[in-house]
Scaffold this active site. Structure first.
Site, PDB file in Angstrom:
ATOM      1  N   GLY A  51       0.769  -1.244   0.000  1.00 10.30           N
ATOM      2  CA  GLY A  51       0.000   0.000   0.000  1.00 10.30           C
ATOM      3  C   GLY A  51       0.799   1.292   0.000  1.00 10.30           C
ATOM      4  O   GLY A  51       0.371   2.287  -0.569  1.00 10.30           O
ATOM      5  N   GLU A 106       3.735   4.143   6.267  1.00 12.24           N
ATOM      6  CA  GLU A 106       2.510   3.366   6.058  1.00 12.24           C
ATOM      7  C   GLU A 106       1.515   4.161   5.217  1.00 12.24           C
ATOM      8  O   GLU A 106       1.527   5.396   5.228  1.00 12.24           O
ATOM      9  CB  GLU A 106       1.859   3.053   7.418  1.00 12.24           C
ATOM     10  CG  GLU A 106       2.047   1.630   7.886  1.00 12.24           C
ATOM     11  CD  GLU A 106       1.227   0.595   7.120  1.00 12.24           C
ATOM     12  OE1 GLU A 106       0.915   0.791   5.936  1.00 12.24           O
ATOM     13  OE2 GLU A 106       0.895  -0.423   7.734  1.00 12.24           O
ATOM     14  N   ASP A 107       0.654   3.447   4.527  1.00 11.52           N
ATOM     15  CA  ASP A 107      -0.408   4.107   3.771  1.00 11.52           C
ATOM     16  C   ASP A 107      -1.550   4.518   4.695  1.00 11.52           C
ATOM     17  O   ASP A 107      -1.981   5.665   4.711  1.00 11.52           O
ATOM     18  CB  ASP A 107      -0.924   3.209   2.635  1.00 11.52           C
ATOM     19  CG  ASP A 107      -1.297   1.799   3.095  1.00 11.52           C
ATOM     20  OD1 ASP A 107      -1.082   1.456   4.285  1.00 11.52           O
ATOM     21  OD2 ASP A 107      -1.804   1.023   2.266  1.00 11.52           O
ATOM     22  N   ASP A 110      -5.647   1.355  10.497  1.00 12.50           N
ATOM     23  CA  ASP A 110      -7.048   1.034  10.785  1.00 12.50           C
ATOM     24  C   ASP A 110      -7.128   0.462  12.203  1.00 12.50           C
ATOM     25  O   ASP A 110      -7.322   1.218  13.163  1.00 12.50           O
ATOM     26  CB  ASP A 110      -7.541   0.048   9.711  1.00 12.50           C
ATOM     27  CG  ASP A 110      -8.995  -0.330   9.869  1.00 12.50           C
ATOM     28  OD1 ASP A 110      -9.676   0.249  10.740  1.00 12.50           O
ATOM     29  OD2 ASP A 110      -9.474  -1.208   9.120  1.00 12.50           O
ATOM     30  N   PHE A 159     -14.201   2.384   3.844  1.00 14.13           N
ATOM     31  CA  PHE A 159     -13.185   1.642   3.104  1.00 14.13           C
ATOM     32  C   PHE A 159     -12.792   2.471   1.890  1.00 14.13           C
ATOM     33  O   PHE A 159     -13.631   2.854   1.086  1.00 14.13           O
ATOM     34  CB  PHE A 159     -13.687   0.264   2.678  1.00 14.13           C
ATOM     35  CG  PHE A 159     -12.546  -0.621   2.268  1.00 14.13           C
ATOM     36  CD1 PHE A 159     -11.813  -1.319   3.214  1.00 14.13           C
ATOM     37  CD2 PHE A 159     -12.174  -0.732   0.932  1.00 14.13           C
ATOM     38  CE1 PHE A 159     -10.730  -2.110   2.844  1.00 14.13           C
ATOM     39  CE2 PHE A 159     -11.086  -1.522   0.554  1.00 14.13           C
ATOM     40  CZ  PHE A 159     -10.371  -2.214   1.517  1.00 14.13           C
ATOM     41  N   VAL A 160     -11.521   2.783   1.794  1.00 11.36           N
ATOM     42  CA  VAL A 160     -11.049   3.693   0.742  1.00 11.36           C
ATOM     43  C   VAL A 160     -10.049   2.991  -0.185  1.00 11.36           C
ATOM     44  O   VAL A 160      -9.362   2.050   0.227  1.00 11.36           O
ATOM     45  CB  VAL A 160     -10.398   4.955   1.358  1.00 11.36           C
ATOM     46  CG1 VAL A 160     -11.460   5.884   1.926  1.00 11.36           C
ATOM     47  CG2 VAL A 160      -9.387   4.600   2.444  1.00 11.36           C
ATOM     48  N   ASP A 166      -5.703  -0.620  -2.010  1.00  9.73           N
ATOM     49  CA  ASP A 166      -6.398  -1.519  -2.937  1.00  9.73           C
ATOM     50  C   ASP A 166      -7.696  -2.056  -2.366  1.00  9.73           C
ATOM     51  O   ASP A 166      -7.945  -2.019  -1.157  1.00  9.73           O
ATOM     52  CB  ASP A 166      -5.515  -2.732  -3.230  1.00  9.73           C
ATOM     53  CG  ASP A 166      -5.440  -3.676  -2.025  1.00  9.73           C
ATOM     54  OD1 ASP A 166      -5.063  -3.212  -0.933  1.00  9.73           O
ATOM     55  OD2 ASP A 166      -5.807  -4.861  -2.173  1.00  9.73           O
ATOM     56  N   ARG A 172      -4.978   0.466  -6.860  1.00 10.45           N
ATOM     57  CA  ARG A 172      -3.825   1.116  -6.241  1.00 10.45           C
ATOM     58  C   ARG A 172      -3.315   2.273  -7.104  1.00 10.45           C
ATOM     59  O   ARG A 172      -2.686   3.198  -6.604  1.00 10.45           O
ATOM     60  CB  ARG A 172      -2.672   0.119  -6.071  1.00 10.45           C
ATOM     61  CG  ARG A 172      -2.947  -1.002  -5.095  1.00 10.45           C
ATOM     62  CD  ARG A 172      -1.639  -1.761  -4.836  1.00 10.45           C
ATOM     63  NE  ARG A 172      -1.861  -3.041  -4.179  1.00 10.45           N
ATOM     64  CZ  ARG A 172      -2.024  -3.208  -2.876  1.00 10.45           C
ATOM     65  NH1 ARG A 172      -2.040  -2.174  -2.070  1.00 10.45           N
ATOM     66  NH2 ARG A 172      -2.198  -4.419  -2.372  1.00 10.45           N
TER      67      ARG A 172
HETATM   68  P1  IMP Z   1      -4.518  -2.355  10.378  1.00 10.47           P
HETATM   69  O1  IMP Z   1      -3.508  -3.411  10.691  1.00 10.47           O
HETATM   70  O2  IMP Z   1      -5.929  -2.812  10.672  1.00 10.47           O
HETATM   71  O3  IMP Z   1      -4.219  -1.023  11.022  1.00 10.47           O
HETATM   72  O4  IMP Z   1      -4.543  -2.184   8.833  1.00 10.47           O
HETATM   73  C1  IMP Z   1      -3.506  -1.601   8.172  1.00 10.47           C
HETATM   74  C2  IMP Z   1      -3.413  -2.048   6.742  1.00 10.47           C
HETATM   75  O5  IMP Z   1      -4.644  -2.503   6.194  1.00 10.47           O
HETATM   76  C3  IMP Z   1      -3.030  -0.843   5.927  1.00 10.47           C
HETATM   77  O6  IMP Z   1      -1.637  -0.742   5.856  1.00 10.47           O
HETATM   78  C4  IMP Z   1      -3.672  -1.121   4.597  1.00 10.47           C
HETATM   79  O7  IMP Z   1      -2.770  -1.846   3.785  1.00 10.47           O
HETATM   80  C5  IMP Z   1      -4.893  -1.937   4.928  1.00 10.47           C
HETATM   81  N1  IMP Z   1      -6.127  -1.101   4.991  1.00 10.47           N
HETATM   82  C6  IMP Z   1      -6.722  -0.607   6.103  1.00 10.47           C
HETATM   83  N2  IMP Z   1      -7.820   0.113   5.793  1.00 10.47           N
HETATM   84  C7  IMP Z   1      -7.900   0.102   4.445  1.00 10.47           C
HETATM   85  C8  IMP Z   1      -8.830   0.703   3.501  1.00 10.47           C
HETATM   86  O8  IMP Z   1      -9.794   1.423   3.841  1.00 10.47           O
HETATM   87  N3  IMP Z   1      -8.580   0.454   2.186  1.00 10.47           N
HETATM   88  C9  IMP Z   1      -7.529  -0.312   1.763  1.00 10.47           C
HETATM   89  N4  IMP Z   1      -6.650  -0.875   2.598  1.00 10.47           N
HETATM   90  C10 IMP Z   1      -6.830  -0.676   3.933  1.00 10.47           C
HETATM   91 MG    MG Z   2      -0.390  -1.023   4.406  1.00  9.64          MG
END
Ligand code: IMP
Ligand code: MG
Length: 181
Positions: A51, A106-107, A110, A159-160, A166, A172
């Site tokens: 991402g 990081e992108d 969440d 969700f974006v 992606d 992407r």
């Molecule tokens: P986390 O571990 O739940 O914080 O998720 C982090 C990873 O999930 C990010 O680095 C993204 O790659 C992916 N992610 C989280 N939310 C989204 C979203 O809304 N769209 C796409 N990818 C997401």
């Molecule tokens: Mg990521």
């Protein structure tokens, strides 16, 4: 599964959350802050694949300091819109991080589980310092406590896709951030 097409995004059928210009402006500001904070230092930027590839690229071009660039690849989402909660290491960092100034790129954050995983992993490599930059951060979705040093945009729980993010590996390459609905 819904069949989304890139043309539906480009034609305006889906809502834009941040335009290409808004993202570029914010990336410039983050690059300025990081450049100011790391003058005379040589940080290693660790991009989190897949991402963060677009953000890392744009951010790195705007930095006014020397840096090194490396990548780690982890996955937690599979092909769904919600995290499985299980982080898998797909490609490890190659760079020797002991004693280094590390900035994880990081992108989006969440649940925070990826950040927690990365923090534990990189701390065990004994860097001199460790900071996190994330272009996007979802508010109210944390499952674990975490701290991000540089945040681009705080966003609501949608969700974006686009700008590196992606859905099932697609979209992407969109230059802006869209809400997938
Ligand atoms: P986390 O571990 O739940 O914080 O998720 C982090 C990873 O999930 C990010 O680095 C993204 O790659 C992916 N992610 C989280 N939310 C989204 C979203 O809304 N769209 C796409 N990818 C997401
Ligand atoms: Mg990521």
């Amino acid at each position: 599964m819904n069949d989304y097409d890139i043309q539906d995004f480009l034609s305006g059928r889906y809502k834009i959350m941040y335009t290409e210009a808004q993202i570029e402006q914010r990336v410039s500001e983050l690059a300025q802050q990081i450049s100011d904070d790391y003058r005379e230092k040589l940080p290693v930027l660790v991009g989190v694949l897949n991402g963060a590839f677009m953000f890392l690229s744009d951010l790195a071009k705007k930095l006014e300091i020397n840096c090194e660039i490396d990548f780690i690849k982890i996955s937690s989402y599979g092909n769904s819109q919600t995290s499985s909660g299980q982080i898998k290491l797909k490609k490890d960092i190659d760079c020797h991080l002991e004693g280094r100034e590390v900035i994880v790129v990081e992108d989006i954050v969440d649940s925070g589980l990826s950040i927690q995983y990365l923090e534990n992993k990189i701390r065990s490599m004994q860097p001199k310092s460790l900071k996190f930059v994330s272009l996007f951060l979802k508010e109210g979705t944390a499952k674990v406590p975490y701290h991000i040093d540089y945040v681009g945009f705080k966003i609501p729980n949608e969700f974006v896709v686009g700008y590196g993010l992606d859905f099932a590996q697609k979209f992407r390459n969109l230059p802006a951030l869209y809400i997938l609905k």
